[in-house]
Design a protein around this motif. Sequence first.
Motif, PDB file in Angstrom:
ATOM      1  N   PHE A   1       0.798  -1.231   0.000  1.00 34.47           N
ATOM      2  CA  PHE A   1       0.000   0.000   0.000  1.00 34.47           C
ATOM      3  C   PHE A   1       0.833   1.285   0.000  1.00 34.47           C
ATOM      4  CE2 PHE A   1      -2.560  -3.280   2.208  1.00 34.47           C
ATOM      5  CZ  PHE A   1      -3.482  -3.484   1.189  1.00 34.47           C
ATOM      6  N   ALA A   2       2.026   1.209  -0.541  1.00 32.86           N
ATOM      7  CA  ALA A   2       2.865   2.402  -0.734  1.00 32.86           C
ATOM      8  C   ALA A   2       3.834   2.127  -1.876  1.00 32.86           C
ATOM      9  CB  ALA A   2       3.635   2.757   0.530  1.00 32.86           C
ATOM     10  N   PRO A   3       4.146   3.149  -2.667  1.00 34.73           N
ATOM     11  CA  PRO A   3       5.136   2.949  -3.731  1.00 34.73           C
ATOM     12  C   PRO A   3       6.492   2.609  -3.129  1.00 34.73           C
ATOM     13  CG  PRO A   3       3.959   5.038  -3.984  1.00 34.73           C
ATOM     14  CD  PRO A   3       3.631   4.529  -2.631  1.00 34.73           C
ATOM     15  N   PRO A   4       7.333   1.903  -3.872  1.00 30.79           N
ATOM     16  CA  PRO A   4       8.672   1.588  -3.360  1.00 30.79           C
ATOM     17  C   PRO A   4       9.533   2.846  -3.256  1.00 30.79           C
ATOM     18  CG  PRO A   4       8.487   0.969  -5.670  1.00 30.79           C
ATOM     19  CD  PRO A   4       7.105   1.356  -5.229  1.00 30.79           C
ATOM     20  N   HIS A   5      10.503   2.804  -2.376  1.00 27.84           N
ATOM     21  CA  HIS A   5      11.395   3.954  -2.200  1.00 27.84           C
ATOM     22  C   HIS A   5      12.146   4.286  -3.481  1.00 27.84           C
ATOM     23  CE1 HIS A   5      11.103   4.680   2.186  1.00 27.84           C
ATOM     24  NE2 HIS A   5      10.767   3.401   2.222  1.00 27.84           N
TER      25      HIS A   5
ATOM     26  N   ALA B   1       6.635   8.812  -7.317  1.00 23.85           N
ATOM     27  CA  ALA B   1       5.466   8.269  -6.634  1.00 23.85           C
ATOM     28  C   ALA B   1       5.587   8.434  -5.120  1.00 23.85           C
ATOM     29  CB  ALA B   1       5.275   6.800  -6.994  1.00 23.85           C
ATOM     30  N   ARG B   2       6.806   8.259  -4.622  1.00 20.06           N
ATOM     31  CA  ARG B   2       7.008   8.411  -3.175  1.00 20.06           C
ATOM     32  C   ARG B   2       6.805   9.863  -2.754  1.00 20.06           C
ATOM     33  NH1 ARG B   2       7.335   4.046   0.455  1.00 20.06           N
ATOM     34  NH2 ARG B   2       8.089   4.916   2.421  1.00 20.06           N
ATOM     35  N   LYS B   3       7.248  10.779  -3.590  1.00 21.08           N
ATOM     36  CA  LYS B   3       7.031  12.203  -3.312  1.00 21.08           C
ATOM     37  C   LYS B   3       5.546  12.513  -3.263  1.00 21.08           C
ATOM     38  CE  LYS B   3       6.413  15.130  -6.253  1.00 21.08           C
ATOM     39  NZ  LYS B   3       5.243  15.929  -6.787  1.00 21.08           N
ATOM     40  N   GLU B   4       4.778  11.996  -4.215  1.00 14.73           N
ATOM     41  CA  GLU B   4       3.341  12.237  -4.223  1.00 14.73           C
ATOM     42  C   GLU B   4       2.662  11.610  -3.004  1.00 14.73           C
ATOM     43  OE1 GLU B   4       1.828  10.917  -7.996  1.00 14.73           O
ATOM     44  OE2 GLU B   4       2.318  12.830  -8.952  1.00 14.73           O
ATOM     45  N   LEU B   5       3.108  10.432  -2.610  1.00 15.77           N
ATOM     46  CA  LEU B   5       2.565   9.816  -1.405  1.00 15.77           C
ATOM     47  C   LEU B   5       2.762  10.723  -0.199  1.00 15.77           C
ATOM     48  CD1 LEU B   5       1.464   7.372   0.239  1.00 15.77           C
ATOM     49  CD2 LEU B   5       3.855   6.610   0.438  1.00 15.77           C
TER      50      LEU B   5
END
Length: 244
Positions: A88-92, A97-101
């Motif tokens: 339930f989270a993009p990979p590092h 995608a992590r920035k948007e999360l």
Amino acid sequence: MIDLYYAPTPNGWKAAIMLEETGLDYRPVLMRLSEGDQFSPEFMEISPNAKMPAIVDHAPDPAWGKETVTVFESGVVLLYLADKTGQFAPPHSDLLARKELMEWLFWQVGNQGPMGGQLSHYRNYAPEGDRDYGFKRYLGEYDRNLGVLENRLQGRDFILGEYSIADIIAFPWAFIAKPLGASLDAFPRVAEWRARIKSRPAVQRAIDLHKSEQNRGRHRADNNTVLFNQSAASLKPRTKPDNT
């Protein structure tokens, strides 16, 4: 095993939903907020802000170098569990995608959640003579945040495209729009997104957790000085509730 320090509120649901979704083995520890459980010395060692949810992970990744890991603040709890399980989270490695999360997690904990919480206070718990201005102000702020979410969901089923902790953290405060005196009629994408998440079995199980303990207006600012009208003095650990 993970201990979940929990009460059946929108913020508590965030962590409960994530634990149910991931399938991690957990033990809910009911926090009776109206009685001051959050101010016990034991809990404040875990959550210095004297707020739930918080977790204690008794089987953390060995990289932590500790037998137990404690985590407080709902956004960090969700991030910790996402990293622990890889769900339930993009990979590092996916920096964009992590920035948007992170943007949407910070949006929720800094905007949608606090505005919803203040709206709930003036709608349900403030003394009746003090409600009007606060209710109107925070209804407008809550509505504005619904607009932000409505815009983001254009062309997307979920906030990041795929179901993630960005949705899990934002869902509870949209779920209770009607009890807050708000409406989703002007926000059809939010309404569809809300229904999509509500239909998930893990979400239903989390919302039903200790459902009978929901406040539902029993404890208000005019009859409970433990839960409301707090100050720095409230952080002094107590052993008995200070109800009026």
